[in-house]
Design an enzyme around this catalytic site. Structure first.
Site, PDB file in Angstrom:
ATOM      1  N   ARG A 224       0.854  -1.183   0.000  1.00 44.65           N
ATOM      2  CA  ARG A 224       0.000   0.000   0.000  1.00 44.65           C
ATOM      3  C   ARG A 224       0.890   1.232   0.000  1.00 44.65           C
ATOM      4  O   ARG A 224       2.004   1.213   0.501  1.00 44.65           O
ATOM      5  CB  ARG A 224      -0.913   0.001   1.220  1.00 44.65           C
ATOM      6  CG  ARG A 224      -1.862  -1.192   1.269  1.00 44.65           C
ATOM      7  CD  ARG A 224      -2.859  -1.048   2.413  1.00 44.65           C
ATOM      8  NE  ARG A 224      -3.708  -2.226   2.539  1.00 44.65           N
ATOM      9  CZ  ARG A 224      -4.795  -2.454   1.824  1.00 44.65           C
ATOM     10  NH1 ARG A 224      -5.178  -1.560   0.924  1.00 44.65           N
ATOM     11  NH2 ARG A 224      -5.521  -3.541   1.992  1.00 44.65           N
ATOM     12  N   GLY A 225       0.371   2.319  -0.568  1.00 44.43           N
ATOM     13  CA  GLY A 225       1.140   3.552  -0.590  1.00 44.43           C
ATOM     14  C   GLY A 225       2.289   3.477  -1.585  1.00 44.43           C
ATOM     15  O   GLY A 225       2.293   2.680  -2.527  1.00 44.43           O
ATOM     16  N   GLY A 251      -8.231   3.071  -4.849  1.00 44.49           N
ATOM     17  CA  GLY A 251      -7.085   3.934  -4.599  1.00 44.49           C
ATOM     18  C   GLY A 251      -5.985   3.718  -5.622  1.00 44.49           C
ATOM     19  O   GLY A 251      -5.357   4.668  -6.106  1.00 44.49           O
ATOM     20  N   THR A 252      -5.752   2.454  -5.979  1.00 41.11           N
ATOM     21  CA  THR A 252      -4.747   2.115  -6.990  1.00 41.11           C
ATOM     22  C   THR A 252      -5.140   2.670  -8.348  1.00 41.11           C
ATOM     23  O   THR A 252      -4.303   3.210  -9.088  1.00 41.11           O
ATOM     24  CB  THR A 252      -4.578   0.589  -7.075  1.00 41.11           C
ATOM     25  OG1 THR A 252      -4.155   0.089  -5.801  1.00 41.11           O
ATOM     26  CG2 THR A 252      -3.560   0.205  -8.127  1.00 41.11           C
ATOM     27  N   ASP A 280     -13.939  -6.954  -1.789  1.00 43.59           N
ATOM     28  CA  ASP A 280     -15.199  -6.491  -1.200  1.00 43.59           C
ATOM     29  C   ASP A 280     -16.273  -6.214  -2.240  1.00 43.59           C
ATOM     30  O   ASP A 280     -17.428  -5.959  -1.878  1.00 43.59           O
ATOM     31  CB  ASP A 280     -14.980  -5.208  -0.396  1.00 43.59           C
ATOM     32  CG  ASP A 280     -14.137  -5.439   0.849  1.00 43.59           C
ATOM     33  OD1 ASP A 280     -13.925  -6.616   1.206  1.00 43.59           O
ATOM     34  OD2 ASP A 280     -13.686  -4.445   1.450  1.00 43.59           O
ATOM     35  N   ARG A 325     -15.160  -3.671   4.344  1.00 40.32           N
ATOM     36  CA  ARG A 325     -14.847  -2.466   5.117  1.00 40.32           C
ATOM     37  C   ARG A 325     -16.009  -1.479   5.106  1.00 40.32           C
ATOM     38  O   ARG A 325     -16.437  -0.985   6.133  1.00 40.32           O
ATOM     39  CB  ARG A 325     -13.598  -1.784   4.546  1.00 40.32           C
ATOM     40  CG  ARG A 325     -12.318  -2.580   4.692  1.00 40.32           C
ATOM     41  CD  ARG A 325     -11.152  -1.827   4.079  1.00 40.32           C
ATOM     42  NE  ARG A 325     -10.983  -0.524   4.699  1.00 40.32           N
ATOM     43  CZ  ARG A 325     -10.304  -0.308   5.818  1.00 40.32           C
ATOM     44  NH1 ARG A 325      -9.753  -1.327   6.439  1.00 40.32           N
ATOM     45  NH2 ARG A 325     -10.176   0.905   6.311  1.00 40.32           N
ATOM     46  N   GLU A 379     -16.708  -6.782   8.461  1.00 38.96           N
ATOM     47  CA  GLU A 379     -15.721  -6.118   9.317  1.00 38.96           C
ATOM     48  C   GLU A 379     -16.004  -4.639   9.543  1.00 38.96           C
ATOM     49  O   GLU A 379     -15.586  -4.065  10.545  1.00 38.96           O
ATOM     50  CB  GLU A 379     -14.322  -6.283   8.723  1.00 38.96           C
ATOM     51  CG  GLU A 379     -14.144  -5.651   7.347  1.00 38.96           C
ATOM     52  CD  GLU A 379     -12.747  -5.846   6.780  1.00 38.96           C
ATOM     53  OE1 GLU A 379     -11.785  -5.736   7.560  1.00 38.96           O
ATOM     54  OE2 GLU A 379     -12.635  -6.099   5.569  1.00 38.96           O
TER      55      GLU A 379
END
Length: 552
Positions: A224-225, A251-252, A280, A325, A379
């Site tokens: 990530r990031g 995000g990617t 998800d 999420r 979650e």
């Protein structure tokens, strides 16, 4: 399989009135290979007249350095949301015959190439006099390509969390480039976005990726990031890479969009294409994301284990936490598929614990009626309830809010409640999250991954860029990056699918009138976006604004 001929003469690309001279403003017309014909092209490819007249977006110059959003309007509210093309900013590029026409494996195909005017509608159900809504460009091989096989230097990168099917997508991109187009130079970028400037790469060949679809995870590694746009594009330019395949979540894909904008600003002949990945299933527009079917199928094992534990003990409760999420699709569909679940809790549907109609009273009733109970919780469910008693634990490297463990918290609260009421229970908590993420994809997802990978290769070779591939209403199409990063796909709690779940579990809805009204308003707003004109107004304000989140 015989490789395509090595030498292919570039077309001189005769004058095309839809293509401006060098230095002219960027076009928003739809690139079409209509100026070159082959005996196998679909002869239904006829001009559509006014339906295909280009419409310049009002936000064309709103974002610094950003490409104008390409909209083509037609009759009955028809709107094509087209994707960028390398010829938009490099207008004098030559084109080449598609190597598929010489590929023996495709010699039996009746029609090699998709009609250049084919589109896929986002909204498949329309009213008699209603608008035809938004369309996307249909995926598939084009008659002319903008890259010769010998000049292609492709790279593949995977970012974010793990998901079943990642290795299958990698394998099929490599094999598609090699077997269909004769490409020999393919790099794997290791460790996510930071692998571009850390210079961690491996050479990918059909032989080296032959068996990777049988393994979970990703052979390239992920993280990530690490997104540094300038360093990434510098590396792409230095290495001579001209096709970038990015596999990751919203995000990617947002990062891939920023890479495309920088590539365009520098005037590089580079196609940047995305393959959306999220276990998800929370990416909008597309029917579903790869790995979702596998996740639902594997979640059945955990639910079955919880059911066995629950029925084997007095007042047994099996509690299973599944991924989700902000979107509870895995919990939702796993519950529907299982039929052993008595209560499903997801982020979209708030619930409460105490009082009449609360979760505790429902658990107590089910235990008295059946002697056991199975609860599935996503979650991201109940985070507001947890936040009332615990502090937030920050964010991860991608900027996602780190969630508190709702499974452990709920287990503790249930135990405390029944202890106060002097009722004996046997609660077993199962968290299969990382077991589900790490398995290989099943047969259904393997086929889906193959189609996604081949479609994205066809798009990149045809010169399309700044797009992601996705299945919409059962057809694969090219979708602009901004459409899949503007919002998250959520379970609609006013939809018949959620009603089917409530009917299956017999659980209370836990909803007050205010929540239901808000959900209905959100559903109506989403329907208006799909219909057409309202979507453009939203895009004007959100996608192309100077402070757009896509530029982060």
């Amino acid at each position: 399989m015989a490789p395509p001929p090595a030498s292919r003469a570039a077309d001189s690309n005769p004058a095309d009135p839809s293509r401006p001279a060098a230095g002219a403003p960027e076009p928003i017309t739809v690139p079409s290979p209509r100026d070159h014909h082959h005996h196998l092209v679909d002869r239904r490819d006829t001009p559509r007249g006014r339906a295909w007249e280009p419409e310049r977006s009002r936000r064309g110059g709103a974002m610094d350095g950003a490409a104008a959003v390409k909209l083509v309007s037609g009759e009955a509210g028809y709107v094509l949301e087209d994707v960028p093309h390398v010829s938009d900013y490099l207008p004098d590029l030559p084109t080449y015959p598609n190597p598929l026409q010489d590929n023996p494996a495709y010699s039996v195909v009746k029609q090699y190439f998709v009609n250049p005017d084919d589109t896929v509608c986002q909204k498949i159900v329309v009213h008699k006099d209603g608008p035809r809504g938004n369309h996307f460009r249909r995926a598939g091989p084009r008659q002319r390509v903008y890259f010769e096989p010998d000049e292609v230097h492709a790279c593949i990168v995977t970012c974010g969390g793990l998901c079943p099917g990642l290795n299958t997508v990698i394998r099929e991109i490599v094999c598609g480039l090699s077997d269909m187009y004769g490409v020999t130079k393919i790099l794997g970028i290791q460790g996510g976005y930071r692998g571009f400037y850390a210079r961690n790469t491996i050479t990918l060949t059909p032989k080296s990726v032959n068996d990777i679809h049988k393994r979970g995870g990703t052979i390239l590694g992920s993280s990530r990031g690490g997104h540094d746009t300038m360093k990434i594009v510098d590396s792409i330019q230095d290495r001579g890479i001209n096709q970038v395949y990015v596999i990751g979540g919203d995000g990617t894909q947002r990062g891939a969009g920023v890479i495309f904008e920088e590539v365009r600003r520098r005037g590089l002949k580079v196609s940047v294409a995305g393959i959306p990945k999220t276990i998800d299933n929370d990416i909008p527009v597309i029917d579903k994301s790869f790995g979702f079917d596998t996740a639902v199928e594997e979640a059945q094992r955990a639910i079955n284990a919880a059911h066995v534990e629950a029925v084997s003990a007095e007042n047994g409760i099996g509690l299973v936490k599944l991924m989700g999420r902000h979107s509870g699709f895995i919990a939702h569909y796993a519950t529907l598929a299982s039929r052993d679940v008595d209560c499903c809790l997801i982020p979209e549907s708030p619930f409460y614990l105490e009082g009449e109609g609360g979760l505790f009273r429902y658990i107590e009733k089910r235990l008295k009626d059946n002697g056991h109970m199975v609860i599935v919780v996503a979650e991201g469910a109940g985070q507001k309830l947890i936040a009332e008693t615990m502090q937030s634990i920050g964010k991860d490297a991608s900027g996602n809010e780190l969630l508190l463990d709702v499974g452990l918290w709920l287990s503790q609260k249930i135990n405390e409640y029944f202890k106060r009421n002097k009722m004996t229970i046997n609660l077993k908590y199962i968290d299969p999250t990382y077991m589900i993420r790490a398995i290989p994809s099943n047969a259904s997802d393997n086929v889906y991954c193959t189609l996604l990978a081949h479609s994205v290769v066809h798009g990149a070779m045809a010169g399309y860029t700044g797009f992601t591939i996705g299945q919409v209403n059962g057809r694969h199409c090219y979708i602009p990056f901004y459409r899949i990063t503007e919002k998250q796909n959520r379970v609609s709690i006013t939809d018949r699918m959620w009603a089917r779940l409530l009917s299956s579990t017999n659980q209370p809805s836990f909803l007050c009138n205010k929540v239901i009204e808000e959900a209905k308003k959100e559903q109506e707003r989403t329907a208006q976006l799909i219909d057409g004109s309202s979507s453009h107004r939203k895009l004007d304000g959100k996608v192309a604004g100077p402070n757009s989140g896509d530029a982060k």
